[in-house]
Motif scaffolding. Structure first.
Motif, mmCIF file in Angstrom:
data_model
loop_
_atom_site.group_PDB
_atom_site.id
_atom_site.type_symbol
_atom_site.label_atom_id
_atom_site.label_comp_id
_atom_site.label_asym_id
_atom_site.label_seq_id
_atom_site.Cartn_x
_atom_site.Cartn_y
_atom_site.Cartn_z
ATOM 1 N N ILE A 189 64.461 62.235 13.181
ATOM 2 C CA ILE A 189 63.755 62.171 14.463
ATOM 3 C C ILE A 189 62.329 62.694 14.318
ATOM 4 C CG2 ILE A 189 63.694 63.166 16.794
ATOM 5 C CD1 ILE A 189 66.785 63.047 16.741
ATOM 6 N N GLN A 190 62.164 63.793 13.586
ATOM 7 C CA GLN A 190 60.831 64.347 13.353
ATOM 8 C C GLN A 190 60.022 63.417 12.452
ATOM 9 O OE1 GLN A 190 59.443 67.082 14.852
ATOM 10 N NE2 GLN A 190 57.571 66.271 13.917
ATOM 11 N N ASP A 191 60.696 62.800 11.485
ATOM 12 C CA ASP A 191 60.005 61.867 10.581
ATOM 13 C C ASP A 191 59.348 60.737 11.359
ATOM 14 O OD1 ASP A 191 60.869 63.357 8.471
ATOM 15 O OD2 ASP A 191 62.457 61.976 7.850
ATOM 16 N N LEU A 192 60.060 60.192 12.341
ATOM 17 C CA LEU A 192 59.504 59.087 13.124
ATOM 18 C C LEU A 192 58.226 59.512 13.835
ATOM 19 C CD1 LEU A 192 62.717 57.511 14.708
ATOM 20 C CD2 LEU A 192 61.294 56.557 12.890
ATOM 21 N N SER A 193 58.255 60.729 14.391
ATOM 22 C CA SER A 193 57.069 61.238 15.078
ATOM 23 C C SER A 193 55.919 61.446 14.091
ATOM 24 C CB SER A 193 57.403 62.561 15.782
ATOM 25 O OG SER A 193 56.260 63.088 16.422
ATOM 26 N N ASP A 194 56.240 62.030 12.933
ATOM 27 C CA ASP A 194 55.210 62.289 11.924
ATOM 28 C C ASP A 194 54.634 60.985 11.367
ATOM 29 O OD1 ASP A 194 55.678 64.953 12.282
ATOM 30 O OD2 ASP A 194 56.910 65.199 10.475
ATOM 31 N N LEU A 195 55.502 60.022 11.149
ATOM 32 C CA LEU A 195 55.047 58.730 10.620
ATOM 33 C C LEU A 195 54.156 57.999 11.622
ATOM 34 C CD1 LEU A 195 58.386 57.573 8.958
ATOM 35 C CD2 LEU A 195 56.231 58.035 7.749
ATOM 36 N N ALA A 196 54.528 58.124 12.897
ATOM 37 C CA ALA A 196 53.701 57.488 13.929
ATOM 38 C C ALA A 196 52.306 58.096 13.932
ATOM 39 C CB ALA A 196 54.358 57.650 15.300
ATOM 40 N N GLY A 197 52.229 59.426 13.864
ATOM 41 C CA GLY A 197 50.927 60.101 13.851
ATOM 42 C C GLY A 197 50.136 59.791 12.598
ATOM 43 N N LEU A 198 50.803 59.812 11.451
ATOM 44 C CA LEU A 198 50.129 59.539 10.187
ATOM 45 C C LEU A 198 49.609 58.102 10.147
ATOM 46 C CD1 LEU A 198 49.362 60.495 7.334
ATOM 47 C CD2 LEU A 198 51.651 59.778 6.568
#
Length: 251
Positions: free
Chosen positions: A135-144
């Protein structure tokens, strides 16, 4: 049924301690039907049962106790169904989310191969393997990804995947919280159901105990103070044991 009587029974149920509370050992629907049948049966033996020391209020009280259990079982069943639906939804949503996470990581590794600072961020994101990590990965990937749209566009990545990743991260965080919360917490509705079962079973057990004592030499009346469900279960258990013994002897 008189709602005041139901309220009275609920008060009695709430006074049952956790130590006294018992979980159903037979299907609740069967326990309810057997209680109703027992009341009808015992009403015909009032004089004899009272003479043997039974508080006959337990017999007349069975319908109210059964009704409270029936209502509490319905309430708990509805809640459990909602929990099962939540679990089913999580399984479907999580599978799609993991696929999305893996797809973005795949694209990012290629897009940032020659950008060491961003490539190392993708490596860190890809390390976790729990649901919370995903779940955190999706947020981080979206920002990156949104900080490096040019590199992604250069290899033909659909940028709408970034918005999807961000929204899915928020949605799944709430869904996972519901699933985890249901697993960790004891449901008040389940506790009430179990106490209602205990309340009914206490009366049923006492009526059956006195009935079995009273009619120990009267098979015609005795059968009404035995649990048909448990009787069948015991017969099936004995049958299986006999079959197993016969199979062992034939070897």
């Amino acid at each position: 049924m008189n709602e005041e009587l139901i309220t009275e029974k609920l008060n009695e149920i709430n006074s049952i301690t956790d130590m006294e509370t018992r979980r159903p050992t037979i299907p609740v629907s069967i326990a309810l039907q057997e209680a109703e049948d027992l009341q009808d049966w015992a009403m015909k033996d009032k004089e004899v049962l009272c003479k043997a020391g039974l508080d006959f209020k337990l017999v007349t009280d069975l319908s109210a106790r059964a009704e409270v259990l029936r209502r509490s079982q319905t309430s708990w069943s509805n809640e459990y169904k909602a929990y099962q639906d939540c679990q089913a939804q999580w399984k479907i949503e999580a599978l799609a989310a993991y696929n999305l996470r893996d797809e973005l990581v795949h694209h990012f590794y290629h897009a940032f191969y020659n950008i060491s600072s961003e490539y190392s961020k993708v490596q860190r994101i890809a390390e976790g393997n729990t649901h919370a990590d995903m779940i955190q990965d999706l947020s981080d990937l979206a920002g990156l990804g949104k900080n490096n749209t040019a590199a992604l566009e250069a290899i033909g990545v659909d940028l709408s995947l970034l918005d999807l990743a961000g929204s899915k991260s928020s949605e799944l965080a709430g869904l996972l919280a519901k699933v985890n919360g249901s697993l960790r917490e004891t449901s008040p509705k389940l506790e009430i159901r179990n106490k209602a079962y205990t309340h009914l079973k206490t009366a049923v057990d006492e009526i059956r105990r006195v009935g079995q004592y009273t009619f120990w030499r009267n098979d015609t009346r005795l059968k009404g103070y035995l649990s048909p469900y448990l009787k069948r279960a015991n017969q099936n258990q004995k049958r299986k044991l006999s079959q197993k013994v016969a199979e062992n002897l034939s070897k």
